[in-house]
Each structure stands twice: as structure tokens, then as C-alpha cells.
Scaffold this motif. Structure first.
Motif, PDB file in Angstrom:
ATOM      1  N   ILE A 247      59.121  57.073  32.705  1.00  0.00           N
ATOM      2  CA  ILE A 247      58.763  55.713  33.075  1.00  0.00           C
ATOM      3  C   ILE A 247      57.841  55.787  34.278  1.00  0.00           C
ATOM      4  CG2 ILE A 247      59.624  53.510  33.912  1.00  0.00           C
ATOM      5  CD1 ILE A 247      62.230  54.125  32.420  1.00  0.00           C
ATOM      6  N   ARG A 248      56.670  55.207  34.115  1.00  0.00           N
ATOM      7  CA  ARG A 248      55.700  55.199  35.197  1.00  0.00           C
ATOM      8  C   ARG A 248      55.459  53.762  35.621  1.00  0.00           C
ATOM      9  NH1 ARG A 248      50.818  59.421  33.968  1.00  0.00           N
ATOM     10  NH2 ARG A 248      52.124  61.269  33.847  1.00  0.00           N
ATOM     11  N   GLU A 249      55.545  53.550  36.886  1.00  0.00           N
ATOM     12  CA  GLU A 249      55.245  52.230  37.422  1.00  0.00           C
ATOM     13  C   GLU A 249      53.775  52.220  37.817  1.00  0.00           C
ATOM     14  OE1 GLU A 249      56.485  49.593  41.255  1.00  0.00           O
ATOM     15  OE2 GLU A 249      58.048  50.781  40.289  1.00  0.00           O
ATOM     16  N   ARG A 250      53.093  51.163  37.442  1.00  0.00           N
ATOM     17  CA  ARG A 250      51.683  51.087  37.788  1.00  0.00           C
ATOM     18  C   ARG A 250      51.399  49.732  38.417  1.00  0.00           C
ATOM     19  NH1 ARG A 250      48.143  48.553  33.862  1.00  0.00           N
ATOM     20  NH2 ARG A 250      49.415  47.665  32.235  1.00  0.00           N
ATOM     21  N   ARG A 251      50.488  49.751  39.337  1.00  0.00           N
ATOM     22  CA  ARG A 251      50.097  48.526  40.024  1.00  0.00           C
ATOM     23  C   ARG A 251      48.876  47.962  39.302  1.00  0.00           C
ATOM     24  NH1 ARG A 251      50.826  45.959  44.860  1.00  0.00           N
ATOM     25  NH2 ARG A 251      48.984  44.969  45.733  1.00  0.00           N
ATOM     26  N   VAL A 252      48.981  46.700  38.926  1.00  0.00           N
ATOM     27  CA  VAL A 252      47.888  46.040  38.220  1.00  0.00           C
ATOM     28  C   VAL A 252      47.103  45.208  39.227  1.00  0.00           C
ATOM     29  CG1 VAL A 252      47.306  44.390  36.420  1.00  0.00           C
ATOM     30  CG2 VAL A 252      49.229  45.946  36.104  1.00  0.00           C
ATOM     31  N   GLU A 253      45.830  45.480  39.303  1.00  0.00           N
ATOM     32  CA  GLU A 253      44.957  44.717  40.187  1.00  0.00           C
ATOM     33  C   GLU A 253      44.335  43.566  39.389  1.00  0.00           C
ATOM     34  OE1 GLU A 253      44.504  45.137  43.455  1.00  0.00           O
ATOM     35  OE2 GLU A 253      45.900  46.825  43.458  1.00  0.00           O
ATOM     36  N   VAL A 254      44.640  42.371  39.799  1.00  0.00           N
ATOM     37  CA  VAL A 254      44.082  41.190  39.148  1.00  0.00           C
ATOM     38  C   VAL A 254      42.872  40.743  39.961  1.00  0.00           C
ATOM     39  CG1 VAL A 254      44.529  38.822  38.437  1.00  0.00           C
ATOM     40  CG2 VAL A 254      46.358  40.522  38.309  1.00  0.00           C
ATOM     41  N   PRO A 255      41.713  40.605  39.322  1.00  0.00           N
ATOM     42  CA  PRO A 255      40.526  40.171  40.051  1.00  0.00           C
ATOM     43  C   PRO A 255      40.737  38.804  40.711  1.00  0.00           C
ATOM     44  CG  PRO A 255      39.950  40.900  37.838  1.00  0.00           C
ATOM     45  CD  PRO A 255      41.441  40.863  37.911  1.00  0.00           C
ATOM     46  N   LYS A 256      40.183  38.653  41.899  1.00  0.00           N
ATOM     47  CA  LYS A 256      40.350  37.391  42.630  1.00  0.00           C
ATOM     48  C   LYS A 256      39.791  36.210  41.854  1.00  0.00           C
ATOM     49  CE  LYS A 256      40.610  39.286  47.240  1.00  0.00           C
ATOM     50  NZ  LYS A 256      40.115  39.247  48.614  1.00  0.00           N
ATOM     51  N   SER A 257      38.790  36.456  41.044  1.00  0.00           N
ATOM     52  CA  SER A 257      38.193  35.355  40.277  1.00  0.00           C
ATOM     53  C   SER A 257      39.169  34.755  39.272  1.00  0.00           C
ATOM     54  CB  SER A 257      36.938  35.835  39.548  1.00  0.00           C
ATOM     55  OG  SER A 257      37.281  36.839  38.598  1.00  0.00           O
ATOM     56  N   LEU A 258      40.198  35.521  38.899  1.00  0.00           N
ATOM     57  CA  LEU A 258      41.192  35.009  37.956  1.00  0.00           C
ATOM     58  C   LEU A 258      42.375  34.345  38.652  1.00  0.00           C
ATOM     59  CD1 LEU A 258      41.323  37.921  35.370  1.00  0.00           C
ATOM     60  CD2 LEU A 258      40.092  35.759  35.205  1.00  0.00           C
ATOM     61  N   LEU A 259      42.390  34.380  39.969  1.00  0.00           N
ATOM     62  CA  LEU A 259      43.530  33.837  40.702  1.00  0.00           C
ATOM     63  C   LEU A 259      43.308  32.407  41.197  1.00  0.00           C
ATOM     64  CD1 LEU A 259      44.558  36.988  42.744  1.00  0.00           C
ATOM     65  CD2 LEU A 259      45.577  36.103  40.646  1.00  0.00           C
ATOM     66  N   THR A 260      42.139  31.864  40.979  1.00  0.00           N
ATOM     67  CA  THR A 260      41.882  30.479  41.378  1.00  0.00           C
ATOM     68  C   THR A 260      41.285  29.719  40.208  1.00  0.00           C
ATOM     69  OG1 THR A 260      39.707  31.083  42.220  1.00  0.00           O
ATOM     70  CG2 THR A 260      41.497  31.018  43.818  1.00  0.00           C
ATOM     71  N   CYS A 261      41.712  28.487  40.073  1.00  0.00           N
ATOM     72  CA  CYS A 261      41.206  27.635  39.001  1.00  0.00           C
ATOM     73  C   CYS A 261      40.205  26.638  39.566  1.00  0.00           C
ATOM     74  CB  CYS A 261      42.367  26.863  38.364  1.00  0.00           C
ATOM     75  SG  CYS A 261      43.548  27.920  37.525  1.00  0.00           S
ATOM     76  N   SER A 262      39.447  26.064  38.687  1.00  0.00           N
ATOM     77  CA  SER A 262      38.558  24.979  39.097  1.00  0.00           C
ATOM     78  C   SER A 262      39.414  23.852  39.651  1.00  0.00           C
ATOM     79  CB  SER A 262      37.754  24.460  37.906  1.00  0.00           C
ATOM     80  OG  SER A 262      36.926  25.467  37.404  1.00  0.00           O
ATOM     81  N   SER A 263      38.899  23.208  40.669  1.00  0.00           N
ATOM     82  CA  SER A 263      39.688  22.136  41.269  1.00  0.00           C
ATOM     83  C   SER A 263      39.720  20.916  40.352  1.00  0.00           C
ATOM     84  CB  SER A 263      39.113  21.763  42.631  1.00  0.00           C
ATOM     85  OG  SER A 263      37.774  21.358  42.486  1.00  0.00           O
ATOM     86  N   GLU A 264      40.810  20.199  40.462  1.00  0.00           N
ATOM     87  CA  GLU A 264      40.955  18.978  39.675  1.00  0.00           C
ATOM     88  C   GLU A 264      40.015  17.928  40.252  1.00  0.00           C
ATOM     89  OE1 GLU A 264      44.407  15.673  38.807  1.00  0.00           O
ATOM     90  OE2 GLU A 264      44.983  17.718  39.283  1.00  0.00           O
ATOM     91  N   PRO A 265      39.293  17.211  39.402  1.00  0.00           N
ATOM     92  CA  PRO A 265      38.383  16.197  39.928  1.00  0.00           C
ATOM     93  C   PRO A 265      39.161  15.060  40.590  1.00  0.00           C
ATOM     94  CG  PRO A 265      38.503  16.042  37.549  1.00  0.00           C
ATOM     95  CD  PRO A 265      39.267  17.264  37.948  1.00  0.00           C
ATOM     96  N   VAL A 266      38.542  14.485  41.597  1.00  0.00           N
ATOM     97  CA  VAL A 266      39.171  13.377  42.314  1.00  0.00           C
ATOM     98  C   VAL A 266      38.911  12.092  41.544  1.00  0.00           C
ATOM     99  CG1 VAL A 266      39.214  12.100  44.489  1.00  0.00           C
ATOM    100  CG2 VAL A 266      38.819  14.573  44.485  1.00  0.00           C
ATOM    101  N   ALA A 267      39.982  11.355  41.324  1.00  0.00           N
ATOM    102  CA  ALA A 267      39.829  10.085  40.614  1.00  0.00           C
ATOM    103  C   ALA A 267      39.045   9.116  41.488  1.00  0.00           C
ATOM    104  CB  ALA A 267      41.204   9.513  40.279  1.00  0.00           C
TER     105      ALA A 267
END
Length: 86
Positions: free
Chosen positions: A28-48
Motif C-alpha cells: 500500500i502506497r500513500e500518494r499526495r495528489v496535487e490539485v491545480p489551484k485553477s480547479l479549487l475556485t469557481c466562477s463567482s455567482e452573479p449579483v442579483a
């Protein structure tokens, strides 16, 4: 003499139970997964809007809202593919 014969029979009986089948060891090998920063933020919700004058204003808001939601769903799916091994 009885003990020698009994020991001999016991040794034969015990050796018959052994196996030469090899059992693979699972590593069993544990591995660290690097998630790109671009995938960690979503487009902001538009303001009504405070005042919506036309239905076109409302439609534009709803389109931007749907686009922001789709952006988040796509990024979450990409993160899921990175993190969860198939």
C-alpha cells in the motif's frame, strides 16, 4: 520406541498440512495528489440586480447564474478524477 514412532508420525502429519503456495504481499502506497489551484475556485455567482427593468435583464442574470454553476460542476468533476483512482 513408542515416542520415536509417535514423533515420526506427528512430523509426517504436520508436514502434510504445509503448503508451498506463495501469497503475494500487497504493498500500500500513500500518494499526495496535487490539485491545480485553477480547479479549487469557481466562477463567482452573479449579483442579483436591485432593479430589473426588463425580462432580458432577468434572463441575462439566469444565464450567468447557470454558467457559474456549470463552471463549479466541471471543476469538481476534474478534481474527482484526479483524487479518486479508478
Amino acid at each position: 520406541m513408542k515416542y520415536v514412532i509417535a514423533s515420526f508420525i506427528a512430523a509426517i502429519a504436520l508436514s502434510a498440512c504445509t503448503t508451498t503456495k506463495t501469497v503475494p504481499v500487497v504493498e500500500i502506497r500513500e500518494r499526495r495528489v496535487e490539485v491545480p489551484k485553477s480547479l479549487l475556485t469557481c466562477s463567482s455567482e452573479p449579483v442579483a440586480g436591485n432593479v430589473w427593468v426588463t425580462q432580458r435583464d432577468i434572463a441575462r442574470y439566469l444565464v450567468r447564474l447557470a454558467e457559474a454553476g456549470e463552471d463549479c460542476r466541471l471543476k469538481l468533476a476534474a478534481v474527482r478524477r484526479l483524487v479518486v483512482e479508478k
